[in-house]
Design a protein around this motif. Sequence first.
Motif, PDB file in Angstrom:
ATOM      1  N   MET A 117      14.799 -12.382 -10.062  1.00 12.19           N
ATOM      2  CA  MET A 117      14.203 -11.735  -8.881  1.00 12.19           C
ATOM      3  C   MET A 117      12.684 -11.696  -9.032  1.00 12.19           C
ATOM      4  N   SER A 118      11.972 -12.112  -7.999  1.00 11.85           N
ATOM      5  CA  SER A 118      10.518 -12.168  -8.072  1.00 11.85           C
ATOM      6  C   SER A 118       9.923 -10.764  -7.901  1.00 11.85           C
ATOM      7  N   GLU A 119       8.652 -10.643  -8.270  1.00 13.41           N
ATOM      8  CA  GLU A 119       7.941  -9.368  -8.168  1.00 13.41           C
ATOM      9  C   GLU A 119       7.807  -8.934  -6.707  1.00 13.41           C
ATOM     10  N   LEU A 120       8.033  -7.649  -6.446  1.00 12.49           N
ATOM     11  CA  LEU A 120       7.848  -7.151  -5.089  1.00 12.49           C
ATOM     12  C   LEU A 120       6.378  -6.799  -4.862  1.00 12.49           C
ATOM     13  N   VAL A 121       5.844  -7.216  -3.747  1.00 11.96           N
ATOM     14  CA  VAL A 121       4.458  -6.911  -3.404  1.00 11.96           C
ATOM     15  C   VAL A 121       4.432  -5.942  -2.225  1.00 11.96           C
ATOM     16  N   LEU A 122       4.909  -6.411  -1.069  1.00 11.83           N
ATOM     17  CA  LEU A 122       4.875  -5.591   0.148  1.00 11.83           C
ATOM     18  C   LEU A 122       5.853  -4.416   0.071  1.00 11.83           C
ATOM     19  N   LEU A 123       6.949  -4.613  -0.640  1.00 13.47           N
ATOM     20  CA  LEU A 123       7.983  -3.571  -0.687  1.00 13.47           C
ATOM     21  C   LEU A 123       7.981  -2.823  -2.021  1.00 13.47           C
ATOM     22  N   LYS A 124       6.892  -2.949  -2.800  1.00 11.37           N
ATOM     23  CA  LYS A 124       6.961  -2.398  -4.156  1.00 11.37           C
ATOM     24  C   LYS A 124       7.148  -0.878  -4.177  1.00 11.37           C
ATOM     25  N   ASN A 125       6.675  -0.184  -3.158  1.00 16.46           N
ATOM     26  CA  ASN A 125       6.819   1.278  -3.130  1.00 16.46           C
ATOM     27  C   ASN A 125       7.902   1.771  -2.183  1.00 16.46           C
ATOM     28  N   ILE A 126       8.715   0.838  -1.705  1.00 21.95           N
ATOM     29  CA  ILE A 126       9.574   1.156  -0.569  1.00 21.95           C
ATOM     30  C   ILE A 126      10.607   2.237  -0.882  1.00 21.95           C
ATOM     31  N   GLN A 127      10.985   2.353  -2.152  1.00 24.40           N
ATOM     32  CA  GLN A 127      11.997   3.371  -2.499  1.00 24.40           C
ATOM     33  C   GLN A 127      11.363   4.743  -2.735  1.00 24.40           C
ATOM     34  N   ASN A 128      10.042   4.795  -2.808  1.00 21.15           N
ATOM     35  CA  ASN A 128       9.366   6.070  -3.064  1.00 21.15           C
ATOM     36  C   ASN A 128       9.258   6.863  -1.754  1.00 21.15           C
ATOM     37  N   PRO A 129       9.870   8.042  -1.701  1.00 18.10           N
ATOM     38  CA  PRO A 129       9.850   8.798  -0.428  1.00 18.10           C
ATOM     39  C   PRO A 129       8.450   9.241  -0.016  1.00 18.10           C
ATOM     40  N   ASN A 130       7.479   9.199  -0.941  1.00 20.72           N
ATOM     41  CA  ASN A 130       6.102   9.572  -0.585  1.00 20.72           C
ATOM     42  C   ASN A 130       5.181   8.368  -0.435  1.00 20.72           C
ATOM     43  N   ALA A 131       5.778   7.181  -0.292  1.00 25.84           N
ATOM     44  CA  ALA A 131       4.960   5.963  -0.223  1.00 25.84           C
ATOM     45  C   ALA A 131       4.038   5.957   0.985  1.00 25.84           C
ATOM     46  N   HIS A 132       4.361   6.740   1.998  1.00 23.21           N
ATOM     47  CA  HIS A 132       3.515   6.710   3.197  1.00 23.21           C
ATOM     48  C   HIS A 132       2.278   7.582   3.053  1.00 23.21           C
ATOM     49  N   ARG A 133       2.171   8.335   1.954  1.00 20.42           N
ATOM     50  CA  ARG A 133       1.006   9.202   1.769  1.00 20.42           C
ATOM     51  C   ARG A 133      -0.089   8.484   0.992  1.00 20.42           C
ATOM     52  N   ILE A 134      -1.325   8.824   1.285  1.00 17.75           N
ATOM     53  CA  ILE A 134      -2.445   8.073   0.727  1.00 17.75           C
ATOM     54  C   ILE A 134      -2.566   8.246  -0.794  1.00 17.75           C
ATOM     55  N   GLU A 135      -2.150   9.399  -1.343  1.00 14.90           N
ATOM     56  CA  GLU A 135      -2.243   9.592  -2.803  1.00 14.90           C
ATOM     57  C   GLU A 135      -1.358   8.572  -3.514  1.00 14.90           C
ATOM     58  N   THR A 136      -0.133   8.415  -3.005  1.00 13.22           N
ATOM     59  CA  THR A 136       0.788   7.447  -3.605  1.00 13.22           C
ATOM     60  C   THR A 136       0.196   6.052  -3.517  1.00 13.22           C
ATOM     61  N   TYR A 137      -0.349   5.754  -2.350  1.00 13.36           N
ATOM     62  CA  TYR A 137      -0.882   4.418  -2.112  1.00 13.36           C
ATOM     63  C   TYR A 137      -2.058   4.128  -3.048  1.00 13.36           C
ATOM     64  N   GLU A 138      -2.975   5.086  -3.158  1.00 12.55           N
ATOM     65  CA  GLU A 138      -4.141   4.881  -4.027  1.00 12.55           C
ATOM     66  C   GLU A 138      -3.734   4.767  -5.496  1.00 12.55           C
ATOM     67  N   ASN A 139      -2.720   5.529  -5.881  1.00  6.48           N
ATOM     68  CA  ASN A 139      -2.285   5.505  -7.285  1.00  6.48           C
ATOM     69  C   ASN A 139      -1.640   4.187  -7.690  1.00  6.48           C
ATOM     70  N   THR A 140      -1.259   3.373  -6.704  1.00 11.52           N
ATOM     71  CA  THR A 140      -0.645   2.085  -7.039  1.00 11.52           C
ATOM     72  C   THR A 140      -1.548   0.942  -6.585  1.00 11.52           C
ATOM     73  N   GLY A 141      -2.856   1.162  -6.638  1.00 11.79           N
ATOM     74  CA  GLY A 141      -3.811   0.080  -6.346  1.00 11.79           C
ATOM     75  C   GLY A 141      -4.281   0.030  -4.906  1.00 11.79           C
ATOM     76  N   GLY A 142      -3.863   0.984  -4.095  1.00 11.83           N
ATOM     77  CA  GLY A 142      -4.245   0.980  -2.682  1.00 11.83           C
ATOM     78  C   GLY A 142      -5.734   1.163  -2.482  1.00 11.83           C
ATOM     79  N   TYR A 143      -6.293   0.495  -1.497  1.00 12.58           N
ATOM     80  CA  TYR A 143      -7.703   0.483  -1.101  1.00 12.58           C
ATOM     81  C   TYR A 143      -8.621  -0.169  -2.143  1.00 12.58           C
ATOM     82  N   GLN A 144      -8.041  -0.762  -3.203  1.00 11.74           N
ATOM     83  CA  GLN A 144      -8.856  -1.550  -4.135  1.00 11.74           C
ATOM     84  C   GLN A 144      -9.252  -2.879  -3.499  1.00 11.74           C
TER      85      GLN A 144
END
Lengths: 170, 419
Positions: free
Chosen positions: B1-28
Amino acid sequence: MSDVRSPSDIKRDLAPKVQQVMTRYPTPRSAIMPALDLAQQMYGTVDGTIYQAVAELLDVPEIWVFEVASFYSLFDRTETGRHHLRLCTNLSCLLRGSDGLMQHLQQRLNIEIGETTRDGAVTISAVECLGACEIAPVLMLDGEYHGDLTEEKLDRLLSSCIDQPAKETS
Amino acid sequence: MSELVLLKNIQNPNAHRIETYENTGGYQGLRIALRDYAPDKVIEEVKSANLRGRGGAGFPTGLKWSFVPKDSPLPRYLCCNADEGEPGTFKDRILMERDPHQLIEGMIIAAYAINCRTAYLYIRGEYGLAIEHCQQAIDEAHALGYLGPHILDSDHSLEIHIHKGAGAYICGEETAMLESIEGRRGQPKLKPPFPAVAGLYDCPTVVNNVETLACLPHLFRRGGEWFASIGPNHSPGPKLFGLSGHVRRPGVYELPMGLPLGELLEDYGGGPLTGNFKAAIPGGVSAPMFPRDQFDIKMDYASLAEAGSMLGSAGVIGLDETASIPMVARRVTEFFSHESCGKCTPCREGLGWAAKILRRIEAGQGRQGDVEQLEMLCGGIFGKSFCALGDGAAWALGAALKHFRHEFDALITRKSMVG
């Protein structure tokens, strides 16, 4: 319902929010869709009095407002029930039994597609793809999605509609 | 199975919040784009990564951006097409509901590339949760200085406004969408002029799909070369596939392009609900179907186009042996007939007639010559209207008639034998 409201009542209700929406666009015409949406959230349906009020608020011809209201299927121009159940009947849902569910609904409520129960509780509509094919068959009830439907699930949803006599927009 | 990029946070119920997003490389990716790339270089990087549109047509994204005139004194607009309505398609809804900051960050990067200060996010009205989460993401991004004036202390400024659709499939067509934002009925316009030259409010405008824009943060954080290394050369990057219909495990799957259709349906979809597959639709109902003996077709832009179909929205619909192809064709044609905006006669009238004939065949009332009549109608619709709605309808029906003519004939002949 809005025959008891005058265009000036509606304008007063809508003005603050519509003026805020207008700031997002360079032309007032762009605010027609959002203004109709706000009116429908407030009054449940949209009609001639609302078109006039929106037209006056935005300073656009009333026909522009009617054009938009009559083109887009989410604007309800006739009275609907207190609950509106929109069952998807497009391909992915059809392949998973939405036709049988629609028949079940019609029999349970004793109405045809597009009709409202006599007590005014529920309107049923057949709609095109809701974009939730992973949980097909799926429906939208008062704006919320319910998927992986079975007849039992439908019955539970219907009971919840009948047990809750009013929604906030009525 | 290849690495998930777009769906990498999809199972995290807080993935829609900016803290979660920033903590996983968001806005870099945005930081890198603003710091290291001039707008022209952003376009060059997207071109060299060969990102192609994920909405349906598969047009190269960087090339589309490069059509925006550099010397125009008019404001430029970016519109994100989130009017997802192609039956069998739900990937954009899932991205917006569960991880919307990818889209917002992508919009900020795209707007920077074309020097745009106002962007509209056109979301279909039924997508209540997506609208709520995207608005929350916009507000969160504003609060942290990713939106508004002088983003991250740069010269780039941007406001994003959500424009809520109101139930019209045709507004997924880009010129119809622009009409809709302008407050008109959603009826397509003749091209040229293309939106890049004269689009929203007659100003230079770029229209991109949700998934296309959501690829951008990753592309800039990890580089165009990394992006281009995923999947086949001509169709690179992570891709979302929606599986639905007669499959055991319907859902959205992120995979590189180029996998065989059959593998997608069997290994990811879990196989047919009943017996064997009969056919499958590869990219939303506008895309011509393939019978099972062609399931080795590779799921990428080039291979599908060469085989006379398209990747489209990558909404794959499995049809097992319980599916009646005349019923499928009837339902799909009724959909297109219902959603035709009514502007062009071949589409408006032709699809109404085709649906009528298909209903008659399905009901056992078909006549000799009905299939030929349908083929004639397809020819009369295809290529003879402003937009692709009629083309898709005629194309999809034509494939059903071609591959499964015997099923139509059987329904017609049965009637003839009885009566």
